[in-house]
Design a protein around this motif. Structure first.
Motif, short mmCIF file in Angstrom:
data_model
loop_
_atom_site.label_atom_id
_atom_site.label_comp_id
_atom_site.label_asym_id
_atom_site.label_seq_id
_atom_site.Cartn_x
_atom_site.Cartn_y
_atom_site.Cartn_z
N ARG A 294 -29.43 -21.59 -25.02
CA ARG A 294 -29.54 -20.66 -23.92
C ARG A 294 -29.85 -21.38 -22.61
NH1 ARG A 294 -30.40 -15.26 -23.50
NH2 ARG A 294 -30.58 -15.09 -25.77
N GLU A 295 -30.81 -22.31 -22.64
CA GLU A 295 -31.19 -23.04 -21.44
C GLU A 295 -30.03 -23.87 -20.90
OE1 GLU A 295 -34.58 -25.32 -22.46
OE2 GLU A 295 -35.91 -23.59 -22.75
N ILE A 296 -29.29 -24.49 -21.81
CA ILE A 296 -28.17 -25.35 -21.39
C ILE A 296 -27.08 -24.51 -20.73
CG2 ILE A 296 -26.30 -26.82 -22.22
CD1 ILE A 296 -28.25 -27.82 -24.38
N VAL A 297 -26.72 -23.37 -21.33
CA VAL A 297 -25.64 -22.54 -20.80
C VAL A 297 -26.06 -21.86 -19.50
CG1 VAL A 297 -24.20 -20.52 -21.23
CG2 VAL A 297 -24.58 -22.19 -23.05
N LYS A 304 -21.59 -18.11 -18.86
CA LYS A 304 -22.41 -16.95 -19.18
C LYS A 304 -22.58 -16.88 -20.69
CE LYS A 304 -22.71 -11.94 -18.65
NZ LYS A 304 -22.04 -10.72 -18.13
N LEU A 305 -23.85 -16.91 -21.14
CA LEU A 305 -24.13 -16.90 -22.56
C LEU A 305 -23.72 -15.58 -23.19
CD1 LEU A 305 -25.50 -18.43 -24.96
CD2 LEU A 305 -27.57 -17.12 -24.40
N GLU A 321 -24.11 -21.41 -34.27
CA GLU A 321 -22.93 -21.09 -33.47
C GLU A 321 -23.37 -20.70 -32.07
OE1 GLU A 321 -19.16 -19.03 -34.95
OE2 GLU A 321 -20.14 -17.44 -33.79
N LEU A 322 -22.67 -21.27 -31.09
CA LEU A 322 -22.92 -20.97 -29.68
C LEU A 322 -21.65 -20.39 -29.08
CD1 LEU A 322 -24.35 -21.13 -26.90
CD2 LEU A 322 -23.58 -23.52 -26.76
N ARG A 340 -18.98 -30.62 -20.75
CA ARG A 340 -20.31 -30.80 -20.18
C ARG A 340 -21.38 -30.16 -21.05
NH1 ARG A 340 -24.33 -29.04 -17.56
NH2 ARG A 340 -23.73 -26.90 -17.97
N ILE A 341 -21.12 -28.96 -21.56
CA ILE A 341 -22.09 -28.27 -22.41
C ILE A 341 -22.35 -29.07 -23.69
CG2 ILE A 341 -22.48 -26.20 -23.81
CD1 ILE A 341 -22.90 -25.72 -20.85
#
Length: 409
Positions: A294-297, A304-305, A321-322, A340-341
């Motif tokens: 969540r913090e990374i996205v 947008k998460l 899973e993200l 990047r993510i």
């Protein structure tokens, strides 16, 4: 017999023309003042109508201004600008002849001339209106210039159809039996349609692409197993540049017959990243992984998460899973954001000492008494027999294994 009938028709036409000339000369001779007044009024009406045409449509609109869509007013002016002088002239004479008391034969001649002129003018107006509406529809596309060849064929088809209808109407007004002609044109049209079925099918498919607009030149599309960017749309085929670089040529009919996905009209692109970590992590680390995602996205303004969490217990990993959306329609931008993510995930896992899982197989052996032995809990004991280079036999292997087990105990 046919020759005699033709001669009779020619003779009747000759007599009619002679009677008309005689009636016109008699009227001009005996009603000279009335004829001059009527001619003057007709000229005045003609000049007034011509002036009105110039005021309402000062300049004929060029054909297909593809980059500037036609408004309804511009369409009306364009159609009015195609009004012909012969129509205005015969209309003026028809209006005057009704009130001047000209001979009946002369009035019938004026009416006949006006009918022919009106038919021709109606064909011109109908053609111009049809083309203007087609061009108005096509001009809404940003890539309308790419369809100039298809629109050129449309002009030809519309022109041929309208003028054939006008020609048949004129012959019918002349008293010609057009039933056979219409039947012949129908049979000929069917024969041509069957012979060129494939060509017409692709042509109408090209028109569907123009007006229905399932995609535009430059769009990224997918159909079947093919991905690529649309380079050109022709009368018969569409050319697509695939992801691997080659050009794919497919007929318009086959293309529209497939389920087609247009990725250029995406408002966002969804990315799914699956991550497997080792079972040796702590419960606190397992619980913290979704928060890391969540913090990374959320640290990226373009992303947008959607969701993140543990999805399953794999054979050799804890599966996460993200899912997140990238607010762009560009595949290249989505690719960069995903890159990047994933790099950020790699860095955070390294900092938190969380190991990625890899396929692992653990082999359990059995002791002589049948008890399972976990190799991860069994120490390896070195013995002179094991270190010996002597060839192994089944009996020596069993004895050595037994000593290793006893040493592990």
């Amino acid at each position: 017999m046919a020759s005699g009938s033709a001669s009779t028709h020619v003779a009747k036409l000759g007599e009619g023309a002679r009677d008309l000339v005689e009636a016109a000369l008699w009227w001009l001779t005996h009603e000279t003042a009335t004829a001059l007044i009527a001619l003057g009024v007709a000229v005045a009406i003609f000049l007034a109508l011509s002036a009105a045409r110039r005021v309402f449509a000062p300049k004929t609109t060029p054909l297909i201004p593809l980059r500037q869509p036609l408004t309804l007013t511009a369409t009306a002016r364009r159609v009015a600008g195609r009004t012909k002088d012969y129509f205005l002239g015969t209309l003026s004479l028809e209006l005057v002849a009704t009130y001047i008391g000209a001979p009946e034969l002369l009035q019938r001649a004026f009416t006949f001339a006006f009918t022919i002129a009106a038919t021709l003018q109606g064909a011109v107006w109908l053609r111009e209106l049809t083309l203007a509406l087609i061009e108005r529809r096509a001009a809404r596309r940003e890539d309308a210039s790419q369809f100039a060849s298809a629109l050129g064929i449309v002009r030809i088809m519309v022109t041929v159809v309208i003028w054939v209808i006008a020609f048949i109407l004129i012959l019918d007004n002349l008293g010609v039996n057009v039933t056979g002609l219409v039947a012949g044109l129908g049979v000929g049209g069917i024969a041509i349609g069957l012979a060129a079925q494939g060509i017409f099918s692709d042509l109408f498919a090209a028109l569907s692409i123009i007006f229905d607009r399932p995609f535009a030149v430059g769009d990224n599309i997918n159909f079947g197993e093919t991905w690529g960017w649309v380079e050109a749309v022709g009368l018969k085929t569409t050319r697509i540049r695939s992801l691997t670089g080659e050009q794919i040529v497919i007929s318009n009919t086959n293309l529209l017959g497939k389920e087609l996905r247009n990725f250029a009209r995406l408002e966002r692109r969804r990315v799914t990243i699956k991550v497997g970590v080792v079972y040796q992590i702590t419960a606190a680390q397992a619980e913290a992984i979704p928060h890391m995602f969540r913090e990374i996205v959320e640290g990226d303004a373009k992303c947008k998460l959607v969701r993140a969490g543990l999805t399953g217990f794999g054979a050799s990993s804890l599966d996460y899973e993200l899912q997140f959306d990238v607010t762009t329609s560009s595949y290249d931008e989505m690719y960069e954001e995903r890159h990047r993510i994933m790099l950020q995930i790699l860095k955070r896992f390294g900092a938190e000492k969380i190991d990625f899982a890899y396929p692992t197989t653990v082999l359990f052996t059995a002791a002589p008494d049948g008890r399972a032995i976990d190799p991860r809990e069994t120490a390896i004991v070195s013995t002179p027999e094991l270190d010996s280079a002597a060839p192994a036999t089944p009996s020596t292997v069993r004895s050595r294994a037994a000593r290793v087990i006893r040493g592990a105990k």
